[in-house]
Design an enzyme around this catalytic site. Structure first.
Site, mmCIF file in Angstrom:
data_model
loop_
_atom_site.group_PDB
_atom_site.id
_atom_site.type_symbol
_atom_site.label_atom_id
_atom_site.label_comp_id
_atom_site.label_asym_id
_atom_site.label_seq_id
_atom_site.Cartn_x
_atom_site.Cartn_y
_atom_site.Cartn_z
ATOM 1 N N LYS A 8 2.274 5.502 6.363
ATOM 2 C CA LYS A 8 2.212 6.307 5.141
ATOM 3 C C LYS A 8 1.092 5.798 4.232
ATOM 4 C CE LYS A 8 3.783 6.274 1.043
ATOM 5 N NZ LYS A 8 2.650 6.887 0.325
ATOM 6 N N SER A 28 2.236 -3.262 -4.577
ATOM 7 C CA SER A 28 2.681 -4.060 -5.720
ATOM 8 C C SER A 28 3.940 -4.858 -5.381
ATOM 9 C CB SER A 28 2.956 -3.142 -6.905
ATOM 10 O OG SER A 28 4.019 -2.273 -6.593
ATOM 11 N N GLY A 64 7.340 -3.902 -3.292
ATOM 12 C CA GLY A 64 7.732 -4.809 -2.212
ATOM 13 C C GLY A 64 9.218 -5.142 -2.286
ATOM 14 N N GLU A 109 2.467 -7.745 1.901
ATOM 15 C CA GLU A 109 1.210 -8.249 1.345
ATOM 16 C C GLU A 109 1.133 -7.658 -0.058
ATOM 17 O OE1 GLU A 109 -1.863 -8.791 -0.112
ATOM 18 O OE2 GLU A 109 -2.836 -7.324 1.196
ATOM 19 N N CYS A 145 -6.330 -7.078 -4.119
ATOM 20 C CA CYS A 145 -5.276 -8.068 -4.326
ATOM 21 C C CYS A 145 -5.861 -9.473 -4.355
ATOM 22 C CB CYS A 145 -4.227 -7.933 -3.226
ATOM 23 S SG CYS A 145 -4.941 -7.779 -1.596
ATOM 24 N N GLU A 186 -1.173 -9.050 -12.855
ATOM 25 C CA GLU A 186 -2.266 -8.456 -12.081
ATOM 26 C C GLU A 186 -2.760 -7.193 -12.794
ATOM 27 O OE1 GLU A 186 -1.343 -6.717 -8.179
ATOM 28 O OE2 GLU A 186 -3.115 -7.752 -7.420
HETATM 29 P P1 TAP Z 1 2.564 0.687 -5.185
HETATM 30 O O1 TAP Z 1 3.507 1.554 -5.907
HETATM 31 O O2 TAP Z 1 3.062 -0.604 -4.712
HETATM 32 O O3 TAP Z 1 1.949 1.555 -3.996
HETATM 33 C C1 TAP Z 1 1.609 1.070 -2.727
HETATM 34 C C2 TAP Z 1 2.158 1.982 -1.643
HETATM 35 O O4 TAP Z 1 3.585 1.964 -1.689
HETATM 36 C C3 TAP Z 1 1.762 3.436 -1.822
HETATM 37 O O5 TAP Z 1 1.587 4.030 -0.545
HETATM 38 C C4 TAP Z 1 2.984 4.014 -2.500
HETATM 39 O O6 TAP Z 1 3.096 5.395 -2.327
HETATM 40 C C5 TAP Z 1 4.088 3.288 -1.767
HETATM 41 N N1 TAP Z 1 5.379 3.280 -2.434
HETATM 42 C C6 TAP Z 1 5.670 3.443 -3.746
HETATM 43 N N2 TAP Z 1 7.006 3.376 -3.942
HETATM 44 C C7 TAP Z 1 7.584 3.175 -2.735
HETATM 45 C C8 TAP Z 1 8.925 3.022 -2.295
HETATM 46 N N3 TAP Z 1 9.960 3.067 -3.130
HETATM 47 N N4 TAP Z 1 9.151 2.824 -0.974
HETATM 48 C C9 TAP Z 1 8.133 2.757 -0.102
HETATM 49 N N5 TAP Z 1 6.837 2.922 -0.469
HETATM 50 C C10 TAP Z 1 6.567 3.118 -1.770
HETATM 51 O O7 TAP Z 1 1.286 0.393 -6.060
HETATM 52 P P2 TAP Z 1 0.669 1.373 -7.163
HETATM 53 O O8 TAP Z 1 1.700 1.950 -8.045
HETATM 54 O O9 TAP Z 1 -0.212 2.293 -6.460
HETATM 55 O O10 TAP Z 1 -0.158 0.326 -8.032
HETATM 56 C C11 TAP Z 1 0.483 -0.412 -9.065
HETATM 57 C C12 TAP Z 1 -0.014 -1.833 -9.104
HETATM 58 O O11 TAP Z 1 0.276 -2.476 -7.868
HETATM 59 C C13 TAP Z 1 -1.521 -1.996 -9.213
HETATM 60 O O12 TAP Z 1 -1.976 -1.834 -10.472
HETATM 61 C C14 TAP Z 1 -1.704 -3.373 -8.661
HETATM 62 O O13 TAP Z 1 -1.407 -4.323 -9.628
HETATM 63 C C15 TAP Z 1 -0.700 -3.407 -7.560
HETATM 64 N N6 TAP Z 1 -1.310 -3.062 -6.256
HETATM 65 C C16 TAP Z 1 -1.553 -4.076 -5.406
HETATM 66 C C17 TAP Z 1 -2.155 -3.790 -4.204
HETATM 67 C C18 TAP Z 1 -2.426 -4.885 -3.239
HETATM 68 S S1 TAP Z 1 -3.595 -4.723 -2.170
HETATM 69 N N7 TAP Z 1 -1.694 -5.950 -3.201
HETATM 70 C C19 TAP Z 1 -2.518 -2.507 -3.857
HETATM 71 C C20 TAP Z 1 -2.220 -1.474 -4.744
HETATM 72 C C21 TAP Z 1 -1.608 -1.782 -5.934
HETATM 73 P P3 TAP Z 1 2.372 6.428 -3.345
HETATM 74 O O14 TAP Z 1 1.299 5.704 -4.060
HETATM 75 O O15 TAP Z 1 1.866 7.459 -2.445
HETATM 76 O O16 TAP Z 1 3.445 6.909 -4.241
#
Ligand code: TAP
Length: 477
Positions: free
Chosen positions: A172, A226, A230, A247, A281, A381
């Site tokens: 996904k 995030s 996680g 991760e 990250c 972060e």
């Molecule tokens: P997340 O919500 O963690 O999104 C990452 C992935 O998880 C996306 O594919 C998201 O889907 C999915 N996801 C969201 N809720 C989920 C759930 N309940 N069950 C399974 N999968 C789920 O990150 P974000 O909201 O995009 O970003 C928020 C913050 O997270 C950022 O500002 C940053 O601090 C951190 N972040 C860290 C990383 C790395 S590389 N460590 C990457 C991205 C963000 P959708 O986005 O399609 O809803």
């Protein structure tokens, strides 16, 4: 451009018919309407992956490897269009997509293509009269959830080792950056990946991601994103006790000592935080400067940051593009207000640029000196072009500040003192340490963190261990 879900070897609409617009972060215009997977689509994809698993897992490892090698060739053959698509959907400057994202993606599939038939079990010297050996077996259907910051690369980091090891995959991608993942689905089919072995489902995290994490037919879930999500994944996967690999975020300490080569440290520190607009990250988002060199360093660093060319990601001259969504831009800018309220000193940037870029999701390279290492801007972060500066007096204080967050992903240091470099490599609480460099990655080198940065390792032999389970076989000889 593919806009539908990739299930069981074909492109199909979502069962609900739902779609969502994916936007170009340069100007927030619509690129395409993309199908959004729901629970029913996840169930269909998992069923397809389960059907495909027996044949794929029993296929000779070298054959699985050859298919991944072919995929790497196809990625290289279509490199320019993949690079353009990634830049359009994410805002990565095209020079980065061309020079980093696409070659690293092909390199990752090639590395694990080569690995497929070299990853093996062991024979173990047990008591007389018995032969004991281990088999490395795939875990089954693997659910993979990736974020929007490096969609093309991150799908390769997850799918390549999973497939090499003989698992089948339901992936996904983030709902806001689905386009290159779907293109990879098309190339997988062309490379000879059989139907059902890989399924790619753009969809909402709270719907499709959650359904995947909860599904009893999924044996493992691998997640990048995030720390908050996680935690949700861990809870959702408790039902069938899935194997979980996480991760998560980071707050990397990038430490510059008084004996560092200043020019290299300034350049490396700019790369550490401003590459991909800081949406990484492993970004070096805390800049720890020895007090003796802090002023000289900052003078050069601020000048360099202020000279970075912001612009349309598709322009060859652009060095920094927009953040990947308007929502995220606002979140990053919100931290400038947090900094002010905490008594932080804004040294550069701190706002969205005006003029032609005002319609996009841009943020200027931002440098803020924090009042204390305990401040939110030094602990949380931000995930943008936002670096928090702290100073230290000696090694002990540097180490205390560096290890003073709940994260533990990547950290780096700049010094000409060999003993200090190795001491810090040992004592930094992190999964990765860079000495006189920052943010290096390679498919052969383990990638992952400790603490709130998650557990498990991507890349290298460690990734193959994560995507297999070990079976011990005893033979009475
Ligand atoms: P997340 O919500 O963690 O999104 C990452 C992935 O998880 C996306 O594919 C998201 O889907 C999915 N996801 C969201 N809720 C989920 C759930 N309940 N069950 C399974 N999968 C789920 O990150 P974000 O909201 O995009 O970003 C928020 C913050 O997270 C950022 O500002 C940053 O601090 C951190 N972040 C860290 C990383 C790395 S590389 N460590 C990457 C991205 C963000 P959708 O986005 O399609 O809803």
């Amino acid at each position: 451009m593919r806009r539908q879900l990739f299930i069981d070897g074909g492109f199909v609409d979502a069962a609900s018919g739902e779609t969502r617009a994916t936007l170009n972060p340069h100007d927030n215009s619509v690129i395409a309407e993309v199908a959004m997977a729901g629970t029913e689509d996840v169930a269909r994809a998992v069923a397809a992956a389960r059907r495909a698993f027996p044949a794929w897992s029993r296929r000779p490892a070298a054959e699985r490897g050859r298919i991944l090698l072919k995929l790497a060739d196809l990625i290289e053959a279509g490199a320019e269009s993949l690079a353009q698509l990634e830049s359009l959907d994410t805002g990565h400057p095209i020079r980065d997509s061309r020079m980093l994202d696409v070659p690293r993606t092909a390199g990752c599939y090639r590395y694990f293509g080569g690995m497929a038939d070299k990853f093996q079990g062991e024979t173990i010297p047990v008591e007389a009269g018995f032969l004991n050996y281990t088999l490395r077996e795939p875990v089954g259907v693997v659910g993979q959830v990736v974020p929007w910051n490096f969609p093309l690369m991150f799908t390769s980091w997850k799918m390549a080792p999973a497939l090499a090891a003989g698992n089948t995959v339901v992936m996904k991608p983030a709902e806001i950056t689905p386009l290159t993942s779907l293109k990879i689905g098309e190339l997988m089919a062309e490379a000879g990946v059989p139907p059902g072995v890989v399924n790619i489902l753009p969809g909402l995290g709270s719907v499709a991601g959650q359904a995947l994490a909860e599904h009893p037919g999924v044996a493992k879930i691998a997640f990048t994103g995030s720390t908050a999500t996680g935690r949700r994944i861990v809870q959702a996967s408790a039902g069938n006790l899935k194997k979980v690999q996480l991760e998560l975020g980071g707050k990397g300490a990038n430490i510059v000592f008084e004996d560092a080569g200043l020019a290299a440290a300034v350049n490396g520190s700019a790369w550490a935080i401003f590459h991909n607009q800081g949406q990484a990250c492993i970004a070096g988002s805390r800049l720890l400067l020895h007090e003796k060199i802090a002023d000289a360093f900052l003078e050069k660093f601020i000048a360099l940051a202020s000279s970075i060319r912001l612009g349309n990601p598709l322009d060859d001259q652009t060095e920094m593009g927009p953040l990947t969504s308007a929502e995220h831009r606002d979140r990053v800018l919100g931290y400038v207000d947090v900094a002010r309220s905490e008594g932080g000193e804004l040294l550069a940037g701190g706002k969205a640029p005006g003029g032609a870029l005002a319609r996009g999701c841009y943020v200027e390279p931002t440098i803020v000196r924090a009042a204390s290492p305990a401040d939110r801007i030094a602990q949380e972060e931000v995930f943008g072009p936002f670096v928090t500066v702290l100073t230290f007096r000696d090694d002990e204080e540097a180490l205390k500040i560096a290890n003073g967050t709940d994260y533990g992903l990547g950290s780096g240091l700049w010094t000409s003192n060999l003993q200090r470099a190795h001491r810090f490599a040992r004592e930094l609480r992190a999964g990765m340490v860079w000495i006189n460099s920052y943010k290096r990655v390679n498919p052969g080198s383990p990638f992952g963190g400790v603490g709130l940065s998650g557990y498990g390792r991507e890349m290298g032999f460690d990734a193959m261990r994560e995507y297999t389970q070990v079976k011990s076989v005893w033979v009475n000889v």
